[in-house]
Design an enzyme around this catalytic site. Structure first.
Site, short mmCIF file in Angstrom:
data_model
loop_
_atom_site.label_atom_id
_atom_site.label_comp_id
_atom_site.label_asym_id
_atom_site.label_seq_id
_atom_site.Cartn_x
_atom_site.Cartn_y
_atom_site.Cartn_z
N ARG A 33 41.96 81.25 23.38
CA ARG A 33 41.21 81.09 24.66
C ARG A 33 42.24 80.62 25.90
NH1 ARG A 33 35.77 77.93 23.58
NH2 ARG A 33 37.01 77.39 21.75
N ASN A 191 29.31 66.39 16.58
CA ASN A 191 30.41 65.96 15.97
C ASN A 191 31.60 66.03 16.60
OD1 ASN A 191 32.40 65.11 14.06
ND2 ASN A 191 32.48 67.24 12.94
N TYR A 406 84.41 73.93 43.20
CA TYR A 406 84.17 74.87 42.37
C TYR A 406 85.08 76.14 43.02
CZ TYR A 406 81.77 78.58 39.73
OH TYR A 406 81.26 79.39 38.80
C1 UD1 Z 1 35.28 71.53 14.65
C2 UD1 Z 1 34.26 70.91 13.71
C3 UD1 Z 1 32.76 70.79 14.74
C4 UD1 Z 1 33.21 69.81 15.72
C5 UD1 Z 1 34.26 70.50 16.54
C6 UD1 Z 1 34.57 69.66 17.59
C7 UD1 Z 1 34.69 71.79 11.48
C8 UD1 Z 1 34.35 72.62 10.19
N1 UD1 Z 1 33.89 71.68 12.84
O1 UD1 Z 1 34.84 72.62 15.05
O2 UD1 Z 1 31.98 70.18 13.75
O3 UD1 Z 1 31.97 69.75 16.47
O4 UD1 Z 1 35.35 70.77 15.71
O5 UD1 Z 1 35.48 70.27 18.51
O6 UD1 Z 1 35.58 70.94 11.32
N2 UD1 Z 1 42.82 73.41 12.75
C9 UD1 Z 1 43.91 73.47 12.18
N3 UD1 Z 1 43.81 74.16 10.94
C10 UD1 Z 1 42.50 74.93 10.64
C11 UD1 Z 1 41.45 74.82 11.40
C12 UD1 Z 1 41.45 73.95 12.56
O7 UD1 Z 1 44.74 72.44 12.33
O8 UD1 Z 1 42.53 75.43 9.62
C13 UD1 Z 1 42.82 72.49 14.12
C14 UD1 Z 1 42.83 73.16 15.21
O9 UD1 Z 1 44.02 73.77 15.80
C15 UD1 Z 1 42.18 72.36 16.46
C16 UD1 Z 1 41.07 71.62 15.32
O10 UD1 Z 1 41.77 71.84 14.22
O11 UD1 Z 1 42.78 71.67 17.17
C17 UD1 Z 1 39.69 72.05 15.65
O12 UD1 Z 1 39.41 73.33 15.19
P1 UD1 Z 1 38.55 74.27 15.87
O13 UD1 Z 1 38.70 75.69 15.23
O14 UD1 Z 1 38.55 74.30 17.46
O15 UD1 Z 1 37.05 73.50 15.29
P2 UD1 Z 1 35.80 74.04 14.97
O16 UD1 Z 1 35.78 74.51 13.67
O17 UD1 Z 1 35.37 74.70 16.26
CA CA Z 2 36.84 74.06 18.79
#
Ligand code: UD1
Ligand code: CA
Length: 482
Positions: A33, A191, A406
């Site tokens: 995004r 969360n 220079y």
């Molecule tokens: C996650 C939580 C959700 C919470 C939300 C808060 C899970 C399954 N869900 O949501 O409960 O409310 O965060 O923002 O955890 N990332 C990695 N590797 C991955 C996936 C993600 O490094 O494989 C990192 C992303 O770069 C990011 C963070 O983890 O910084 C969160 O990932 P994002 O996909 O935004 O979280 P959600 O699954 O939406």
């Molecule tokens: Ca997120």
């Protein structure tokens, strides 16, 4: 901040509780995004990339190791962290394919070896997270040897995982928005994605994760239900603004405004801000007592400002060290420079990289310096370019003096010794040395070294032609002046 205990901790204290703390920073995602060629966590808030916030906080918390989990643009993110904190101060783990937050933590854990303390997990895109929240979280996990997680109640919980509780209010799990029932979607508690738990629990719990869910990912959130059935869960409620992630450029701009106000407010214990809303003080800047900052001042990078120094409107200092009792008048720009105590700079001075001004130096309007050292009490008050120059003490550099450093191919040095006097509109064609107490006559082009105490003058003799004005006027008598 309200802490809610899930399960009463009964029985005796755990016999051995390792005091260590480790941090995992999840930052492998691209951040679609942002709509940017640059990965999200390299976008900056107040001059500091997003990913550097949790790493700086982890260092303040004394966490060791600090494990950033990186994927998109790993090399660039790692280089940025290395430049800021030193390459040896963290341990990067690669997550080439983003298979979920649980997968990311599973990959990170082997980097801990047999570490037996508390591990906390935080994302790379939450720059506004406060140290007190993390401290409360880690303290809970350590005290109870349980899982502690940060919860919040944002005005709109859409998209977040919801914190599910039993009738007694104990946390029993987290359900993702996409997996939630209509009833679960009405839960206001979300969360935040920030957790702390004993390392042993995380190893066990992440090993059991599977991808049977709406997104086909390994959800880290599934460890919450596991903890509820075993070691217990505590929720720590935080301000939703502090824990919300940055996903787009609008949130980036909002976070910048909040962080700017927060940093400025903290300095107000001993620094005067004429107009804090227009003043930018980046997080790594240091300010002494009784510093005064005017409107639209911007202090960036590792700039340091000594006690009692006044910086007037519109000045920008980048990685610059300013002494005590200095006066910087409006609209000056300095980069990678040093300004000695009680110097007077500006208005409209430009100190470029490698400028080193001694105490009580005056550098005035429309003076540009680069890789130039100026000794105590010397003055260059008007319209000069001083590049690759070494200038002694009590030197007077007249208006319009130019170091010609220079030749189109390489740069040459100019040396001006103590108490020399450089007359106005002089050119010093480098390499050249002006000796101690030498005098350069106004308008001189200096092409060779000037001995100490000598006068150097290069001018054509003045010729005065009497009656010239009338002569020209008569020639054009029939044509009126335009
Ligand atoms: C996650 C939580 C959700 C919470 C939300 C808060 C899970 C399954 N869900 O949501 O409960 O409310 O965060 O923002 O955890 N990332 C990695 N590797 C991955 C996936 C993600 O490094 O494989 C990192 C992303 O770069 C990011 C963070 O983890 O910084 C969160 O990932 P994002 O996909 O935004 O979280 P959600 O699954 O939406
Ligand atoms: Ca997120």
């Amino acid at each position: 901040m309200a802490a809610k205990r899930n399960k009463p901790v009964t029985g005796k204290k755990k016999a051995t509780i390792d005091g260590g703390l480790a941090a995992i920073v999840l930052a492998a995602g691209k951040g679609t995004r942002m709509r940017s060629a640059r990965t999200k966590v390299l976008h900056a808030v107040l001059g500091r990339p997003l990913v550097a916030y949790p790493v700086a906080l982890a260092r303040q918390m004394g966490a060791n190791p600090i494990i950033p989990v990186l994927g998109h643009q790993l090399a660039a993110v790692e280089a940025e962290l290395g430049a800021r904190f030193g390459a040896g101060s963290f341990h990067v783990v690669e997550q080439a394919e983003q298979r979920g937050t649980g997968h990311a933590v599973r990959l990170a854990l082997p980097a801990l070896g047999d570490f037996a303390g508390i591990v906390y997990i935080v994302y790379g895109d939450v720059p506004l997270l406060q140290r007190q929240t993390l401290e409360a979280l880690v303290a809970k996990a350590r005290e109870g040897q349980c899982l502690a997680l940060v919860t919040a109640r944002p005005p709109d919980p859409t998209g977040y995982g919801r914190v599910v509780r039993d009738k007694r209010g104990n946390i029993v799990g987290v359900v993702e928005h996409k997996d939630a029932s209509p009833r679960e979607l009405r839960i206001a508690d979300i969360n935040a994605g920030i957790y702390a738990a004993p390392a042993a629990f995380l190893r066990e719990a992440t090993a059991k994760l599977d991808a049977r869910n709406a997104q086909g990912e390994l959800y880290l959130t599934d460890i919450v239900a596991q903890a509820a059935r075993s070691i217990g869960v505590f929720g720590i409620e935080a301000d939703p603004g502090d824990v919300s992630g940055i996903n787009d450029r609008q949130q980036l701009a909002e976070a910048e405004a909040i962080m700017r106000a927060r940093v400025n407010r903290a300095w107000m214990t001993h620094v005067t801000f004429r107009d804090p809303a227009s003043t930018v003080v980046e997080p790594d800047v240091q300010l002494g007592e009784d510093v005064e900052l005017g409107r639209n001042v911007s202090l960036r990078g590792r700039t340091r400002v000594g006690a009692g120094t006044r910086i007037d409107d519109g000045t920008i200092l980048i990685d610059t060290e300013v002494g005590a009792g200095v006066q910087i008048k409006p609209y000056c720009i300095a980069t990678e420079s040093v300004v000695g105590d009680k110097a007077i700079i500006g208005p409209f001075a430009h100190l470029r990289s490698g400028t080193n001004l001694g105490p009580e130096v005056h550098v005035g309007n429309f003076v540009e310096t680069k890789k130039t050292t100026i000794g105590r009490g010397s003055k260059a008050n008007h319209l000069s370019y001083l590049g690759d120059a070494t200038i002694g003490e009590k030197v007077n550099v007249g208006a319009g003096t130019i170091t010609c450093n220079y030749n189109g191919y390489e740069k040459f040095p100019t040396v001006i010794e103590d108490q020399a006097f450089i007359g106005s509109d002089s050119q010093l064609v480098a390499p050249v040395r002006v000796g101690k107490r030498a005098v350069i006559a106004a308008g001189t082009t200096v092409t060779g070294d000037v001995p100490a105490g000598a006068l150097s003058i290069s001018r054509v003799a003045q010729v005065d032609k009497a009656g010239y004005a009338d002569k020209v006027a008569n020639r054009y008598a029939d044509r009126p002046k335009k």
